[in-house]
Design a protein around this motif. Structure first.
Motif, short mmCIF file in Angstrom:
data_model
loop_
_atom_site.label_atom_id
_atom_site.label_comp_id
_atom_site.label_asym_id
_atom_site.label_seq_id
_atom_site.Cartn_x
_atom_site.Cartn_y
_atom_site.Cartn_z
N ASN A 52 42.66 43.34 35.54
CA ASN A 52 42.38 42.41 36.66
C ASN A 52 41.58 43.11 37.74
O ASN A 52 41.06 43.95 37.63
CB ASN A 52 43.90 41.87 37.54
N SER A 53 41.55 42.91 39.15
CA SER A 53 40.84 43.35 40.06
C SER A 53 41.43 44.65 40.52
O SER A 53 40.59 45.22 41.36
CB SER A 53 40.66 42.19 41.54
N ASN A 74 41.41 39.09 34.12
CA ASN A 74 42.10 38.01 34.97
C ASN A 74 41.42 38.07 36.20
O ASN A 74 42.15 37.93 37.36
CB ASN A 74 43.56 38.20 35.06
N SER A 75 40.28 38.02 36.33
CA SER A 75 39.54 37.94 37.68
C SER A 75 38.07 37.27 37.42
O SER A 75 37.59 37.61 36.00
CB SER A 75 39.31 39.22 38.35
N VAL A 76 37.38 36.86 38.34
CA VAL A 76 35.90 36.68 38.06
C VAL A 76 35.14 38.04 38.31
O VAL A 76 34.01 38.19 37.47
CB VAL A 76 35.50 35.57 38.97
N GLY A 77 35.50 38.83 39.08
CA GLY A 77 34.83 40.14 39.12
C GLY A 77 34.94 41.03 37.87
O GLY A 77 35.93 41.20 37.57
N LEU A 100 38.71 29.66 39.80
CA LEU A 100 38.94 30.15 41.48
C LEU A 100 37.94 29.80 42.38
O LEU A 100 38.11 30.18 43.72
CB LEU A 100 39.16 31.62 41.18
N ARG A 233 34.10 42.14 47.50
CA ARG A 233 34.92 43.28 47.24
C ARG A 233 34.68 44.27 48.34
O ARG A 233 33.63 44.38 49.14
CB ARG A 233 34.37 44.01 45.78
N HIS A 280 43.63 40.67 50.29
CA HIS A 280 42.96 40.07 49.07
C HIS A 280 43.74 38.84 48.36
O HIS A 280 44.22 38.96 47.26
CB HIS A 280 42.94 41.20 48.10
N SER A 283 42.07 34.19 45.86
CA SER A 283 42.50 33.39 44.63
C SER A 283 43.94 33.19 44.37
O SER A 283 44.32 32.63 43.38
CB SER A 283 42.02 33.77 43.18
N ARG A 289 46.03 30.63 40.18
CA ARG A 289 46.67 31.69 39.33
C ARG A 289 47.21 31.35 37.68
O ARG A 289 46.66 31.94 36.82
CB ARG A 289 47.52 32.57 39.81
N MET A 292 43.86 30.65 36.03
CA MET A 292 43.16 31.85 35.74
C MET A 292 43.91 32.29 34.46
O MET A 292 43.23 32.68 33.46
CB MET A 292 43.33 32.91 36.70
C1 8YV Z 1 42.22 38.38 42.10
C2 8YV Z 1 39.55 38.57 42.35
O1 8YV Z 1 42.78 38.94 43.20
O2 8YV Z 1 38.98 37.18 40.63
C3 8YV Z 1 38.77 38.06 41.19
O3 8YV Z 1 37.63 38.74 41.33
O4 8YV Z 1 39.63 39.56 43.15
C4 8YV Z 1 40.95 37.81 42.05
O5 8YV Z 1 40.93 36.75 41.59
C5 8YV Z 1 42.69 39.43 40.97
O6 8YV Z 1 42.17 39.48 39.79
C6 8YV Z 1 44.12 39.30 40.61
O7 8YV Z 1 44.66 40.26 40.21
#
Ligand code: 8YV
Length: 315
Positions: A52-53, A74-77, A100, A233, A280, A283, A289, A292
């Motif tokens: 994840n992030s 589990n993130s868009v980043g 998200l 970020r 943070h 999302s 969640r 996602m």
């Molecule tokens: C979440 C995020 O905080 O999607 C992203 O890039 O930063 C967030 O959705 C994160 O991945 C949750 O663990």
């Protein structure tokens, strides 16, 4: 599908863990007392990583997993995934775009209103009994009609722009290249954008190019009446410079959902009423969640069945 060993890097919502457990052989990295031993014991079985992030797939982790086939974050980043390494090794990567977007854009608007109208600070004023004791709260700043400069006009940037229009806020943007299909004013230089907006919103991915994009020059261009919003970020901002600029009143305010060294937040900001600090949570709604988690699971399922991935990242 049970033969797909999935390494989960960090605790995530129980729903995701349950859904992964039902389908695959789940290894919980974060539970292992001795990570090195854990990896050398299980690495032959691990074909997928779910990060994840906070914790993703570093070059070191990827090197320790000779049979790794896919990283599903589990993130868009994607900044916690070593994309170069994945490309070299032919490892597939997926993320969680779209689901998200609304939440993050809603939060960006919320942060703008909160920061300008001091919603959090006024709430503290009431809770501390100061309204009764000292009288009316000081006047704040109007949000509707303010000029909004967006850094990064991707899915989230566009969703912020769409919402901003409902508040009669003129929108302009900076991105690597001008978009042909939008009506917003384009700036090819982020300093120019900062100098020409009331609220500068960071909505771009963190890459080598965007690291510290909000530096001292940009902050000074934004100026004492300008407000910085960061829902991207933490390292998009030169944080010590931002703290200095806020303390010296060279920047008018900030609404921050992300920080350079999470969960560490510069304590100098705690006393400032023109600053809103969030942990943070862009999302972090139950609905999003779960959505996602479904994207992560569907991608791994598709991979295990040899079907096209749902949200592949082009490497
Ligand atoms: C979440 C995020 O905080 O999607 C992203 O890039 O930063 C967030 O959705 C994160 O991945 C949750 O663990």
């Amino acid at each position: 599908m049970e033969s797909l060993g999935v390494l989960m890097m960090h605790p995530m919502i129980p729903y995701l863990q349950e859904e992964l457990d039902k389908r695959f052989r789940l290894f919980r990295y974060y539970d292992a007392a001795n990570k090195k031993e854990f990896l050398s014991l299980h690495s032959p079985s691990i074909k997928a990583v779910v990060g994840n992030s906070i914790v993703g797939a570093s070059a070191e982790l990827i090197d320790a997993l000779p049979n790794l086939e896919i990283v599903s974050t589990n993130s868009v980043g994607l900044d916690k995934v070593d994309l170069r390494k994945c490309r070299e090794r032919g490892i597939k990567v997926t993320n969680t775009p779209d689901v998200l977007t609304d939440d993050v854009a809603d939060l960006a608007i919320g942060l703008m209103i909160c920061t300008l109208r001091h919603i959090c600070a006024s709430d503290r004023y009431v809770r501390k009994g100061l309204w009764r004791g000292l009288g009316e709260y000081k006047l704040t700043t109007k949000f509707s009609g303010k000029t909004i400069g967006i850094v990064g006009l991707g899915r989230i940037g566009l969703a912020i722009a769409k919402r901003a229009e409902a508040f009669d806020c003129p929108v302009s943007y900076f991105s690597r290249s001008q978009k042909s299909d939008v009506k917003y004013k384009y700036y090819s230089d982020v300093v120019d954008l900062a100098a020409n907006c009331d609220i500068l919103v960071l909505a771009c991915p963190l890459t080598e190019e965007t690291y510290h994009i909000a530096n001292q020059v940009v902050l000074d261009a934004l100026g004492p009446k300008g407000v910085l919003i960061n829902i991207g970020r933490g390292p998009l901002v030169d944080e010590p410079e931002l703290v200095k600029a806020l303390l010296e009143k060279r920047v008018g305010g900030a609404g921050l959902d992300v920080f350079e060294d999470e969960p560490v937040v510069p304590e100098e900001l705690f006393e400032l009423d023109n600053v809103v600090l969030l942990p943070h949570v862009g999302s972090a709604t139950v609905e999003t969640r779960i959505d996602m988690a479904d994207v992560v699971v569907k991608n791994l399922e598709a991979h295990a069945l040899g079907k096209p991935l749902i949200t592949p990242v082009c490497l």
